[in-house]
Design a protein around this motif. Sequence first.
Motif, PDB file in Angstrom:
ATOM      1  N   PRO A  25       0.828  -1.208   0.000  1.00 51.79           N
ATOM      2  CA  PRO A  25       0.000   0.000   0.000  1.00 51.79           C
ATOM      3  C   PRO A  25       0.864   1.260   0.000  1.00 51.79           C
ATOM      4  CG  PRO A  25      -0.753  -1.567   1.661  1.00 51.79           C
ATOM      5  CD  PRO A  25       0.562  -2.068   1.169  1.00 51.79           C
ATOM      6  N   ALA A  26       0.421   2.265  -0.736  1.00 54.32           N
ATOM      7  CA  ALA A  26       1.176   3.519  -0.801  1.00 54.32           C
ATOM      8  C   ALA A  26       1.347   4.135   0.581  1.00 54.32           C
ATOM      9  CB  ALA A  26       0.471   4.505  -1.738  1.00 54.32           C
ATOM     10  N   LEU A  27       0.363   3.922   1.462  1.00 53.31           N
ATOM     11  CA  LEU A  27       0.417   4.512   2.800  1.00 53.31           C
ATOM     12  C   LEU A  27       1.664   4.082   3.563  1.00 53.31           C
ATOM     13  CD1 LEU A  27      -1.037   6.186   4.994  1.00 53.31           C
ATOM     14  CD2 LEU A  27      -2.157   4.075   5.731  1.00 53.31           C
ATOM     15  N   TRP A  31      -3.283  12.809  -0.693  1.00 50.92           N
ATOM     16  CA  TRP A  31      -1.938  12.649  -1.234  1.00 50.92           C
ATOM     17  C   TRP A  31      -1.149  11.593  -0.464  1.00 50.92           C
ATOM     18  CZ3 TRP A  31      -0.616  18.606  -1.165  1.00 50.92           C
ATOM     19  CH2 TRP A  31      -1.442  19.264  -2.088  1.00 50.92           C
ATOM     20  N   LEU A  32      -1.403  11.498   0.844  1.00 48.20           N
ATOM     21  CA  LEU A  32      -0.646  10.585   1.688  1.00 48.20           C
ATOM     22  C   LEU A  32      -1.024   9.126   1.473  1.00 48.20           C
ATOM     23  CD1 LEU A  32      -0.714  12.723   4.950  1.00 48.20           C
ATOM     24  CD2 LEU A  32       1.307  12.207   3.569  1.00 48.20           C
ATOM     25  N   ILE A  33      -2.212   8.869   0.974  1.00 48.32           N
ATOM     26  CA  ILE A  33      -2.649   7.475   0.776  1.00 48.32           C
ATOM     27  C   ILE A  33      -2.598   7.055  -0.685  1.00 48.32           C
ATOM     28  CG2 ILE A  33      -4.099   7.512   2.830  1.00 48.32           C
ATOM     29  CD1 ILE A  33      -6.522   7.872   1.061  1.00 48.32           C
ATOM     30  N   GLN A  34      -2.350   7.992  -1.583  1.00 45.82           N
ATOM     31  CA  GLN A  34      -2.280   7.683  -3.011  1.00 45.82           C
ATOM     32  C   GLN A  34      -0.828   7.501  -3.446  1.00 45.82           C
ATOM     33  OE1 GLN A  34      -4.222  11.021  -4.818  1.00 45.82           O
ATOM     34  NE2 GLN A  34      -6.266  10.429  -4.097  1.00 45.82           N
ATOM     35  N   PRO A  35      -0.582   6.722  -4.506  1.00 43.37           N
ATOM     36  CA  PRO A  35       0.791   6.578  -5.010  1.00 43.37           C
ATOM     37  C   PRO A  35       1.364   7.903  -5.468  1.00 43.37           C
ATOM     38  CG  PRO A  35      -0.656   4.891  -5.941  1.00 43.37           C
ATOM     39  CD  PRO A  35      -1.542   5.883  -5.240  1.00 43.37           C
ATOM     40  N   LYS A  36       2.662   7.969  -5.496  1.00 42.22           N
ATOM     41  CA  LYS A  36       3.347   9.170  -5.963  1.00 42.22           C
ATOM     42  C   LYS A  36       3.017   9.416  -7.426  1.00 42.22           C
ATOM     43  CE  LYS A  36       7.981  11.215  -6.296  1.00 42.22           C
ATOM     44  NZ  LYS A  36       9.422  11.018  -6.002  1.00 42.22           N
ATOM     45  N   VAL A  37       2.813  10.682  -7.761  1.00 38.26           N
ATOM     46  CA  VAL A  37       2.507  11.029  -9.145  1.00 38.26           C
ATOM     47  C   VAL A  37       3.748  11.602  -9.807  1.00 38.26           C
ATOM     48  CG1 VAL A  37       0.096  11.492  -8.610  1.00 38.26           C
ATOM     49  CG2 VAL A  37       1.741  13.370  -8.528  1.00 38.26           C
ATOM     50  N   ALA A  38       3.766  11.526 -11.143  1.00 38.03           N
ATOM     51  CA  ALA A  38       4.880  12.111 -11.882  1.00 38.03           C
ATOM     52  C   ALA A  38       4.797  13.620 -11.737  1.00 38.03           C
ATOM     53  CB  ALA A  38       4.805  11.707 -13.348  1.00 38.03           C
TER      54      ALA A  38
END
Length: 399
Positions: free
Chosen positions: A10-12, A382-389
């Motif tokens: 999980p991204a978290l 933003w904290l629970i979602q994957p990093k964006v380009a």
Amino acid sequence: MTKRDTYKGPALFSYGFRPFFLSACLFALVVIPVWWLIWRGEVTLAGPLSPVDWHIHEMVFGYGAAVVAGFLFTAVPNWTGRLPTRGRPLALLLALWVAGRVAVGGLTGLGPVAVALIDQAFLLAVVAMIAREIVGGRNWRNLKVLVPVTLLWLANILFYAEAMTQGSAEHGRRLGIALLVFLILLIGGRIVPSFTRNWLAQRGASRLPVAFDRFDMLCLAGGAAALIAWVLAPLHPVSAWLAGAAALLHLVRLLRWRGLATWRSPLLLMLHLAYLLAPLGFAALAAAAAGLASTASGTHILGIGAVGGMTVAVMMRATMGHTGRGLVAGPTLTAAFGLVLIAAAVRAGAQALSYAGLDGIDLAAGLWTVAFGLLAWRIGPWLIQPKVARKAPSAPAGR
């Protein structure tokens, strides 16, 4: 492909700032309304600490410790070049933090000794895990960061010991706040001029923040002396003189960082404003020791203003930078930060406001709660979602 690239969880739990910044935001959003209900007599606390002790303990060793952990588990990999703590170890560490909040809140029915043992485990684990990374990366110059964090763990234990033997943790309250303030003086004194230097250099500025030198060492020593005196004897004349000297030293230190030149960058200016609350807090402590102000004013300027303001500013910036967002505060986050500083001013001046028929405590609690509601609403996803380009910046970096 590196291990850093193969993480599939999980991204978290992909980086230390994610779970702890999110938990800190949500906890701060809830804990102050709960405290307000307790203070109003609407809710009875079932835990082992008195209401005031619980309030201060949870702001220091609950909220504050979570932000410190999130910052360190994000910064240390950058310092050492090692892979970040992620996945199951990070989830277990978060579980320790949650267990502490549940136990201290009296939701387990355990006695004070058992609660203390559960609660101290989180900071002990943080110290051990950070020490392992710094030593493993042979990053010896950053070992000094372990000193205040280790002292924060010991302060938590002493807090319980004093509360159980004396009925209240008068010294423990001040010690916890003092250690968080010192971490701001230490780490803030590193990141604020560094970020400012980078931003000004990108714009071709000829005058840059003064590099760390002996004067900064004097400031840290003066701040530490003032905080120690405040912990031991807050109303002693020596405390007044030391706090006054620390206020002057840290004001001069801040002015050396060229904060006024960052007015076009709200996100960067926030760091300077948050640091400003440290010398203002020292000045308020000196005034209280001299009998010119209430004893609560300096405590809340340091606690809500310096600690609250700096942690909010750092969480914003770190979250943006490490999730691929542009370093642009925007109106929502700027408002959240501003409300925290206003809450500090209102709470510090609660006694004066009462003469005008205003309840400063109610107002400060409301401002703080709205601030963290805005913060959680904005950076929580933003904290629970994957990093964006990262996209091409629409505004100068650092804003």
